[in-house]
Design an enzyme around this catalytic site. Sequence first.
Site, PDB file in Angstrom:
ATOM      1  N   CYS A 117       0.821  -1.225   0.000  1.00  0.00           N
ATOM      2  CA  CYS A 117       0.000   0.000   0.000  1.00  0.00           C
ATOM      3  C   CYS A 117       0.850   1.269   0.000  1.00  0.00           C
ATOM      4  O   CYS A 117       0.318   2.366  -0.114  1.00  0.00           O
ATOM      5  CB  CYS A 117      -0.958  -0.022   1.188  1.00  0.00           C
ATOM      6  N   HIS A 259      -3.227   7.036   2.178  1.00  0.00           N
ATOM      7  CA  HIS A 259      -3.675   5.720   1.729  1.00  0.00           C
ATOM      8  C   HIS A 259      -5.011   5.432   2.412  1.00  0.00           C
ATOM      9  O   HIS A 259      -5.149   5.581   3.623  1.00  0.00           O
ATOM     10  CB  HIS A 259      -2.631   4.665   2.097  1.00  0.00           C
ATOM     11  N   ASN A 289     -10.107  -0.249   0.651  1.00  0.00           N
ATOM     12  CA  ASN A 289      -8.654  -0.163   0.526  1.00  0.00           C
ATOM     13  C   ASN A 289      -8.229  -0.820  -0.785  1.00  0.00           C
ATOM     14  O   ASN A 289      -8.298  -2.039  -0.929  1.00  0.00           O
ATOM     15  CB  ASN A 289      -8.021  -0.881   1.735  1.00  0.00           C
TER      16      ASN A 289
HETATM   17  N1  COA Z   1     -17.902  -7.598  11.805  1.00  0.00           N
HETATM   18  C1  COA Z   1     -18.314  -7.685  13.069  1.00  0.00           C
HETATM   19  N2  COA Z   1     -17.470  -7.900  14.107  1.00  0.00           N
HETATM   20  C2  COA Z   1     -16.154  -8.022  13.796  1.00  0.00           C
HETATM   21  C3  COA Z   1     -15.670  -7.942  12.493  1.00  0.00           C
HETATM   22  C4  COA Z   1     -16.607  -7.718  11.466  1.00  0.00           C
HETATM   23  N3  COA Z   1     -16.248  -7.610  10.178  1.00  0.00           N
HETATM   24  N4  COA Z   1     -14.335  -8.090  12.522  1.00  0.00           N
HETATM   25  C5  COA Z   1     -13.972  -8.254  13.794  1.00  0.00           C
HETATM   26  N5  COA Z   1     -15.080  -8.222  14.582  1.00  0.00           N
HETATM   27  C6  COA Z   1     -15.177  -8.363  16.029  1.00  0.00           C
HETATM   28  C7  COA Z   1     -13.994  -9.103  16.599  1.00  0.00           C
HETATM   29  O1  COA Z   1     -14.233 -10.502  16.575  1.00  0.00           O
HETATM   30  C8  COA Z   1     -13.963  -8.564  18.016  1.00  0.00           C
HETATM   31  O2  COA Z   1     -14.925  -9.227  18.789  1.00  0.00           O
HETATM   32  P1  COA Z   1     -14.641  -9.578  20.337  1.00  0.00           P
HETATM   33  O3  COA Z   1     -14.442  -8.237  21.017  1.00  0.00           O
HETATM   34  O4  COA Z   1     -15.871 -10.290  20.720  1.00  0.00           O
HETATM   35  O5  COA Z   1     -13.393 -10.408  20.323  1.00  0.00           O
HETATM   36  C9  COA Z   1     -14.418  -7.130  17.857  1.00  0.00           C
HETATM   37  O6  COA Z   1     -15.124  -7.061  16.603  1.00  0.00           O
HETATM   38  C10 COA Z   1     -13.290  -6.125  17.829  1.00  0.00           C
HETATM   39  O7  COA Z   1     -12.287  -6.599  16.958  1.00  0.00           O
HETATM   40  P2  COA Z   1     -10.985  -5.748  16.666  1.00  0.00           P
HETATM   41  O8  COA Z   1     -10.100  -6.533  15.743  1.00  0.00           O
HETATM   42  O9  COA Z   1     -10.425  -5.228  17.938  1.00  0.00           O
HETATM   43  O10 COA Z   1     -11.633  -4.532  15.864  1.00  0.00           O
HETATM   44  P3  COA Z   1     -10.967  -3.154  15.496  1.00  0.00           P
HETATM   45  O11 COA Z   1     -11.715  -2.046  16.082  1.00  0.00           O
HETATM   46  O12 COA Z   1      -9.468  -3.198  15.682  1.00  0.00           O
HETATM   47  O13 COA Z   1     -11.246  -3.098  13.934  1.00  0.00           O
HETATM   48  C11 COA Z   1     -10.070  -3.384  11.879  1.00  0.00           C
HETATM   49  C12 COA Z   1     -10.674  -4.083  13.069  1.00  0.00           C
HETATM   50  C13 COA Z   1      -9.505  -4.435  10.934  1.00  0.00           C
HETATM   51  C14 COA Z   1     -11.154  -2.598  11.159  1.00  0.00           C
HETATM   52  C15 COA Z   1      -8.963  -2.407  12.378  1.00  0.00           C
HETATM   53  O14 COA Z   1      -8.095  -3.087  13.253  1.00  0.00           O
HETATM   54  C16 COA Z   1      -8.153  -1.846  11.265  1.00  0.00           C
HETATM   55  O15 COA Z   1      -8.648  -1.153  10.393  1.00  0.00           O
HETATM   56  N6  COA Z   1      -6.829  -2.050  11.280  1.00  0.00           N
HETATM   57  C17 COA Z   1      -5.961  -1.586  10.224  1.00  0.00           C
HETATM   58  C18 COA Z   1      -6.036  -2.536   9.086  1.00  0.00           C
HETATM   59  C19 COA Z   1      -5.476  -1.961   7.833  1.00  0.00           C
HETATM   60  O16 COA Z   1      -5.574  -0.796   7.586  1.00  0.00           O
HETATM   61  N7  COA Z   1      -4.891  -2.839   7.005  1.00  0.00           N
HETATM   62  C20 COA Z   1      -4.376  -2.499   5.736  1.00  0.00           C
HETATM   63  C21 COA Z   1      -3.166  -1.669   5.874  1.00  0.00           C
HETATM   64  S1  COA Z   1      -2.551  -1.279   4.329  1.00  0.00           S
END
Ligand code: COA
Length: 335
Positions: A117, A259, A289
């Site tokens: 990215c 990004h 993304n």
């Molecule tokens: N729908 C519903 N619930 C979801 C889910 C979805 N799509 N994905 C995860 N969850 C749940 C998890 O199981 C977790 O449940 P729990 O609390 O019962 O264990 C809860 O939601 C929180 O999960 P978490 O991973 O802490 O969520 P988050 O707030 O960190 O959001 C992302 C997850 C992926 C959106 C976030 O971490 C993110 O954007 N990270 C950066 C990723 C990125 O940019 N990658 C590319 C870089 S180039």
Amino acid sequence: MLKRSGTGIAITGSGSAAPAGILTNDDLAKIVDTSDEWIKSRTGIKNRHLATASESVCQISTVAAQKAISMAQIDAADIDLIILATSTPDDLFGSASKIQNMLGASKAVAFDLTAACSGFVFALVTAAQFIRTGAYQNILVIGGDILSRWVDWSDRSSNILFGDGAGAIVCQATDSGDRLLGFEIYSDGTKNDCLTLAYQGGDRELIDGISIAKGAYQPIWMNGREIYRFAIAKVPEVIEKALFRAGLTADAIDWLILHQANQRIMDAVAERLNIESEKVISNIAEYGNTSAASIPIALDEAVRAGKIRSGDLIAISGFGAGLTWGAAIFQWGDR
Ligand code: COA
């Protein structure tokens, strides 16, 4: 039209393209246990465009490139170099040469560049070196990715994020001032396992004592929380460093184009840099993304909407797998 000489860089054209097919959050909720509300509030994403089997990185990149070439008012035959930033080439030997042929850019040397990215920022910086040394005058920089081919569609923690698209810019040599004012790029391989699309092979013995690794690339694997923390920490820092190189401070910036990974990351970075939300260009709701394509698509849409005008000062920053990250500060257009 710009006089094509000198060793300064002007960015004179942009273009973008995305597949027609759209997958909404409600559609995703039919595949995995998620909801429109959860995805919107955690990421800002509503739709993502997905390529069918008849669409390719070469095809969408060529459409984006043709628009950029036309805006720059040059001919494809004038292009000296094509850099395709992609992690998802149609062919592992590289896709840039095929794009060269599709464009009719017969004079251009063409190669792929992989920095996930961060690819578009790394490719722009690479293009700049060829112009500054006087080697080339007209360079096409493309960011194009079809991540949907590599998403684990059963993994709700990553499949909500990604989409497909392509964006392109034309960089031209000029003797009336260098518009790439500053940049910084970084890599940290110690965190390589946080975001992978890795080859996995098992030993297959060809003859007695000689084995090769036979296998396949595995789907995208991501430690979302770690990537989130990394982005919030490193992106404001690298933009500040690029601004320092440019002799500027954040208040001088007209537009911030990050990004498009997560709206919350964009908001947090802008807040850290004290940049008003009106200056932050976001189209993540529509595309998700799109990896190397996300910055040039957002740039092109803002240019075509008349938001970004010639002379505007733009900060871009890419970050992602590698881990890699970088920022560039430039003035749009040839004035
Ligand atoms: N729908 C519903 N619930 C979801 C889910 C979805 N799509 N994905 C995860 N969850 C749940 C998890 O199981 C977790 O449940 P729990 O609390 O019962 O264990 C809860 O939601 C929180 O999960 P978490 O991973 O802490 O969520 P988050 O707030 O960190 O959001 C992302 C997850 C992926 C959106 C976030 O971490 C993110 O954007 N990270 C950066 C990723 C990125 O940019 N990658 C590319 C870089 S180039």
